[in-house]
Design a protein around this motif. Sequence first.
Motif, mmCIF file in Angstrom:
data_model
loop_
_atom_site.group_PDB
_atom_site.id
_atom_site.type_symbol
_atom_site.label_atom_id
_atom_site.label_comp_id
_atom_site.label_asym_id
_atom_site.label_seq_id
_atom_site.Cartn_x
_atom_site.Cartn_y
_atom_site.Cartn_z
ATOM 1 N N CYS A 139 1.445 -1.034 -0.068
ATOM 2 C CA CYS A 139 0.139 -0.092 0.497
ATOM 3 C C CYS A 139 1.166 1.342 -0.038
ATOM 4 C CB CYS A 139 -0.448 -0.155 1.412
ATOM 5 S SG CYS A 139 -2.427 -1.383 0.918
ATOM 6 N N GLU B 292 -6.819 -1.707 -4.407
ATOM 7 C CA GLU B 292 -6.637 -0.347 -4.360
ATOM 8 C C GLU B 292 -7.516 0.584 -5.233
ATOM 9 O OE1 GLU B 292 -2.026 -0.175 -3.264
ATOM 10 O OE2 GLU B 292 -2.995 0.722 -5.261
ATOM 11 N N CYS C 14 -4.766 3.609 -1.584
ATOM 12 C CA CYS C 14 -5.714 3.208 -1.165
ATOM 13 C C CYS C 14 -6.449 3.087 -0.998
ATOM 14 C CB CYS C 14 -5.556 5.150 -0.747
ATOM 15 S SG CYS C 14 -5.858 6.343 -1.879
ATOM 16 N N SER D 183 -8.308 -2.756 0.584
ATOM 17 C CA SER D 183 -7.851 -2.668 1.668
ATOM 18 C C SER D 183 -6.627 -2.244 2.444
ATOM 19 C CB SER D 183 -7.388 -4.810 1.366
ATOM 20 O OG SER D 183 -6.243 -4.466 0.184
ATOM 21 N N CYS D 184 -6.373 -1.517 1.355
ATOM 22 C CA CYS D 184 -4.908 -0.074 2.406
ATOM 23 C C CYS D 184 -5.809 0.996 2.585
ATOM 24 C CB CYS D 184 -4.541 0.116 0.859
ATOM 25 S SG CYS D 184 -3.704 -0.874 0.200
ATOM 26 N N PRO D 185 -4.901 1.941 3.584
ATOM 27 C CA PRO D 185 -5.709 3.151 3.711
ATOM 28 C C PRO D 185 -6.981 3.721 3.143
ATOM 29 C CG PRO D 185 -4.027 2.752 4.452
ATOM 30 C CD PRO D 185 -3.617 1.584 3.303
ATOM 31 N N PRO D 186 -8.055 4.550 3.538
ATOM 32 C CA PRO D 186 -9.679 5.382 3.285
ATOM 33 C C PRO D 186 -8.530 6.220 2.346
ATOM 34 C CG PRO D 186 -9.026 5.678 5.098
ATOM 35 C CD PRO D 186 -8.407 4.914 5.358
ATOM 36 N N CYS D 187 -9.060 6.893 0.984
ATOM 37 C CA CYS D 187 -8.454 7.762 0.186
ATOM 38 C C CYS D 187 -8.882 9.122 0.747
ATOM 39 C CB CYS D 187 -9.049 7.745 -1.421
ATOM 40 S SG CYS D 187 -8.217 6.119 -2.091
ATOM 41 N N ASP D 188 -8.242 9.943 0.068
ATOM 42 C CA ASP D 188 -8.224 11.463 0.607
ATOM 43 C C ASP D 188 -9.977 11.724 -0.345
ATOM 44 O OD1 ASP D 188 -6.718 11.343 2.286
ATOM 45 O OD2 ASP D 188 -5.275 12.432 1.254
ATOM 46 N N ASP E 24 -13.306 3.312 1.379
ATOM 47 C CA ASP E 24 -13.014 4.177 0.713
ATOM 48 C C ASP E 24 -12.084 5.200 0.895
ATOM 49 O OD1 ASP E 24 -13.065 1.348 -1.104
ATOM 50 O OD2 ASP E 24 -14.140 2.119 -2.284
ATOM 51 N N THR F 11 -11.441 8.649 3.384
ATOM 52 C CA THR F 11 -11.589 9.169 4.591
ATOM 53 C C THR F 11 -13.006 10.517 5.179
ATOM 54 O OG1 THR F 11 -9.064 9.531 4.689
ATOM 55 C CG2 THR F 11 -10.222 11.135 6.432
#
Length: 557
Positions: free
Chosen positions: A65, A74, A79, A82-87, A97, A99
């Motif tokens: 990620c 992704e 992001c 399964s990766c951190p959420p997107c801006d 998906d 933030t």
Amino acid sequence: MVGTFETTGLPIGCSNGIRDGDETDVDCGGSCDKRCGIGQGCGSDDDCESGQCGDDLTCNEPFDCADGEMNGDETDVDCGGSCPPCDDGQMCDEPGDCTSMLCHGGVCGPSCSDGEMNGDETDVDCGGSCSPCDDGQICSEDGDCQSQNCEGGVCVDPCSDGVMNGSETDVDCGGHDCDPCADGEDCLEDGDCESMICNPKGPICSAPACNDGVMNGDETDLDCGGPCVLTCEPGQGCIIGGDCVTQGCDGGICNDFLSVDVAPSCSDFAGFPVGLTATASGGSGMYTYAWTPNDGTLSAPGQAMTDANPASFQSYTVTVDDGFATAQDSVVVLDSSPFDLQNNCTLYNADFNVSLSGLPASITYDMMGTRACELGNNEFGLHLCETVSFQNTRLMGTLAVPDDPQDDNDWMGLVWGAQSNSSFYSLTWKQDPQSGDQFTPPLTCDPPGGIIVRRVDAPDFASLTANDFYCEPNTPNSTLLLGPADTTTEGWVEGESYTVTIDFTHIGSDITVTRDSDMVDIATFVVVDNTYTSGFFGSTTASQQGACAGPLFAECI
């Protein structure tokens, strides 16, 4: 027995070297504790050591990620999924998906049309990075408002807030954004005022006036119409006829000045009634008609259309009245027969003292009064037929010296476009050139042979002299239009007759001189002068015994 499984499909072992049970590959995946390696089969991410089961149901290499690439599940680079959420602004498939937990149209972040107040909006779907808000909606700063005016956290129209602000020149008026101010309110320029007059003494808005050079108040055009004393000219704006100098308003525009046209402008009469029509235009639009002379030859002298049945040549004039002004036009009804020179024309005598006899012109008539001949070598005579004023007409006259007992060589000619017996066009024809000293008193020139055309305009008949007709230089009473070099230097010949045809129009006169014996054109020329566009027809003689003029005819062109 080891390495076998029951018909239920449940595994007996996950180390028998055979793919059985719910294994996704040999001894791995499914309910086995062992996860499958790269390239082995899988049904879900849980079947793979890498946690990545590809679309081809094969375990893939694990993704990072933070590898700067969009891979795996992704939704944007490193992001989502399964990766951190997107801006905000990055791609997404679902709110998780992002933030902000807001996914609109595949993009993280609030929407300016989602019906919710979110993001940096100051009110629902407006303000912040969205479109400015309407008056009455919540705001944080002026830029959040269409009115560019945020007061107390609410968008307010500056032109109705009861405060003089912005570009206003007075409270809620003037400037670039608000309505113009009423009379008496402050202003900086004319456009700040309803009256369009910003009086520099103040400066304040001043009341409209009919001499302020601005169309304002109830004026229908610039400083005219409406309450103004001055009425508007043709083509200016109006509401009613009284707004116009012509007293006629059509479609919000002042009518042209009253005019009338008669058709035809010339009509040939052959003993049958001639239809005449007057068409008025402009003015108030309410017309009455009166034809003159009302001598019994008109069928309807008080109507726009009438029949004329004259005995011979006749001019008719129609006067149209719209209740405020009058206008006139004329028509000539031409008889196909020649002029009655003896009874319908006037002989004017002048004392030029150019002949030996010094006697006044003495005329005898023949051909039933249609030809007039000079008896002696006498003074100047003007034969003028003043019963009909011609315009846009073909005039024809015969000139001849059938018998010249004294073998003289002087003048005969025609006049046309005559306004009076001292204002007209003159064509004179001399047989031979001659010394001016041979006349009494001497002429100021040596009169040439051939044809001279002049425009005569003297104060009165008594002021005319021989120099006004027979010399080429201009005189106070006469202007040279064409000399023999422009017409012909050839003189008339005794015993021959000549027809002079004058096409008399509003732009000039086309003239042809034809010898009748063989129909040869002796001269053809154009008189471009149009000082006189209508007038009488006639003839002249001077110092030439036997000179004859006539018959004279006229016909429509």
